[in-house]
Scaffold this motif. Sequence first.
Motif, PDB file in Angstrom:
ATOM      1  N   GLU A 197      -9.056  -0.750   0.050  1.00 43.10           N
ATOM      2  CA  GLU A 197      -9.447   0.374   0.480  1.00 43.10           C
ATOM      3  C   GLU A 197      -8.056   1.525   0.892  1.00 43.10           C
ATOM      4  O   GLU A 197      -8.009   2.697   0.192  1.00 43.10           O
ATOM      5  CB  GLU A 197     -10.336   0.410   1.240  1.00 43.10           C
ATOM      6  CG  GLU A 197     -11.400  -0.406   1.181  1.00 43.10           C
ATOM      7  CD  GLU A 197     -12.396   0.473   2.857  1.00 43.10           C
ATOM      8  OE1 GLU A 197     -11.608   1.278   3.773  1.00 43.10           O
ATOM      9  OE2 GLU A 197     -13.695   0.230   2.526  1.00 43.10           O
ATOM     10  N   SER A 198      -6.776   0.507   0.743  1.00 42.42           N
ATOM     11  CA  SER A 198      -5.854   1.538   0.404  1.00 42.42           C
ATOM     12  C   SER A 198      -4.839   1.690  -0.462  1.00 42.42           C
ATOM     13  O   SER A 198      -4.580   0.516  -1.464  1.00 42.42           O
ATOM     14  CB  SER A 198      -4.708   0.226   1.634  1.00 42.42           C
ATOM     15  OG  SER A 198      -5.548   0.512   3.392  1.00 42.42           O
ATOM     16  N   LYS A 199      -4.036   2.298  -0.364  1.00 45.63           N
ATOM     17  CA  LYS A 199      -3.114   2.603  -1.248  1.00 45.63           C
ATOM     18  C   LYS A 199      -2.138   1.613  -1.137  1.00 45.63           C
ATOM     19  O   LYS A 199      -1.298   1.286  -0.531  1.00 45.63           O
ATOM     20  CB  LYS A 199      -2.388   4.132  -1.605  1.00 45.63           C
ATOM     21  CG  LYS A 199      -3.883   5.029  -1.548  1.00 45.63           C
ATOM     22  CD  LYS A 199      -3.179   6.358  -1.876  1.00 45.63           C
ATOM     23  CE  LYS A 199      -3.683   7.618  -1.931  1.00 45.63           C
ATOM     24  NZ  LYS A 199      -4.515   8.845  -1.468  1.00 45.63           N
ATOM     25  N   ASP A 200      -0.797   1.570  -1.998  1.00 48.16           N
ATOM     26  CA  ASP A 200      -0.012   0.557  -2.361  1.00 48.16           C
ATOM     27  C   ASP A 200       1.081   0.888  -1.359  1.00 48.16           C
ATOM     28  O   ASP A 200       1.687   0.108  -0.671  1.00 48.16           O
ATOM     29  CB  ASP A 200       0.363   0.897  -3.753  1.00 48.16           C
ATOM     30  CG  ASP A 200      -0.423  -0.151  -4.745  1.00 48.16           C
ATOM     31  OD1 ASP A 200      -1.332  -1.376  -3.911  1.00 48.16           O
ATOM     32  OD2 ASP A 200       0.058  -0.600  -6.108  1.00 48.16           O
ATOM     33  N   ASP A 201       1.556   2.256  -1.534  1.00 44.62           N
ATOM     34  CA  ASP A 201       2.572   2.766  -0.041  1.00 44.62           C
ATOM     35  C   ASP A 201       2.261   3.239   1.006  1.00 44.62           C
ATOM     36  O   ASP A 201       2.743   3.043   1.995  1.00 44.62           O
ATOM     37  CB  ASP A 201       2.820   4.131  -0.912  1.00 44.62           C
ATOM     38  CG  ASP A 201       1.983   5.595  -1.108  1.00 44.62           C
ATOM     39  OD1 ASP A 201       0.923   4.793  -0.835  1.00 44.62           O
ATOM     40  OD2 ASP A 201       2.265   6.850  -0.690  1.00 44.62           O
ATOM     41  N   GLU A 202       0.745   3.004   1.176  1.00 44.56           N
ATOM     42  CA  GLU A 202       0.091   2.282   2.263  1.00 44.56           C
ATOM     43  C   GLU A 202       0.163   1.835   3.363  1.00 44.56           C
ATOM     44  O   GLU A 202       0.275   1.638   4.226  1.00 44.56           O
ATOM     45  CB  GLU A 202      -1.553   3.530   2.571  1.00 44.56           C
ATOM     46  CG  GLU A 202      -1.283   5.430   2.119  1.00 44.56           C
ATOM     47  CD  GLU A 202      -2.645   5.065   2.639  1.00 44.56           C
ATOM     48  OE1 GLU A 202      -3.828   4.620   2.230  1.00 44.56           O
ATOM     49  OE2 GLU A 202      -2.469   6.681   1.845  1.00 44.56           O
ATOM     50  N   LYS A 203       0.432   0.236   2.377  1.00 46.88           N
ATOM     51  CA  LYS A 203      -0.028  -1.491   2.692  1.00 46.88           C
ATOM     52  C   LYS A 203       1.557  -1.785   3.584  1.00 46.88           C
ATOM     53  O   LYS A 203       2.124  -1.192   3.496  1.00 46.88           O
ATOM     54  CB  LYS A 203      -0.817  -2.015   1.494  1.00 46.88           C
ATOM     55  CG  LYS A 203      -1.659  -1.684   1.048  1.00 46.88           C
ATOM     56  CD  LYS A 203      -1.317  -2.741  -0.282  1.00 46.88           C
ATOM     57  CE  LYS A 203      -2.352  -2.621  -0.883  1.00 46.88           C
ATOM     58  NZ  LYS A 203      -3.362  -3.122  -2.138  1.00 46.88           N
TER      59      LYS A 203
END
Length: 127
Positions: A67-73
């Motif tokens: 569910e996370s965007k790549d930049d939020e992981k």
Amino acid sequence: MVIDMILKSMKVNSKKSIIFDGFPRNLVQAEALEVAFKKESMVIDHVILLDVEIEILENRIKKRLSESKDDEKRSDDNVDTLLKRVAVYKEMTLPIIDYYAKKNKLIKINGMLSIKDVSEEISNILK
């Protein structure tokens, strides 16, 4: 060295209750802490174990990753890291659980409850 730091802090804060989070991490540290406390006429009142189900944690991480965007992981937010932490936990921490259980100091809390419920249970123990 860590135990010496703990003892110094406890002496400075002798009128306060102190909670250790994540220490001791292994049986050698637990035994050394017990010896050091005994020399200072101090005792550990409770050891609280947040009991969790590893499979559920693994599923939560997988869901969060999907569910996370790549930049939020987060860099440590992956199943491999969880499994490594579990392996270290089993090797290093499980013996501590038995150690404190035999001393009748271990209290288990269902760590799968809500944050509010876990906090309330801990607060009730510390009263």
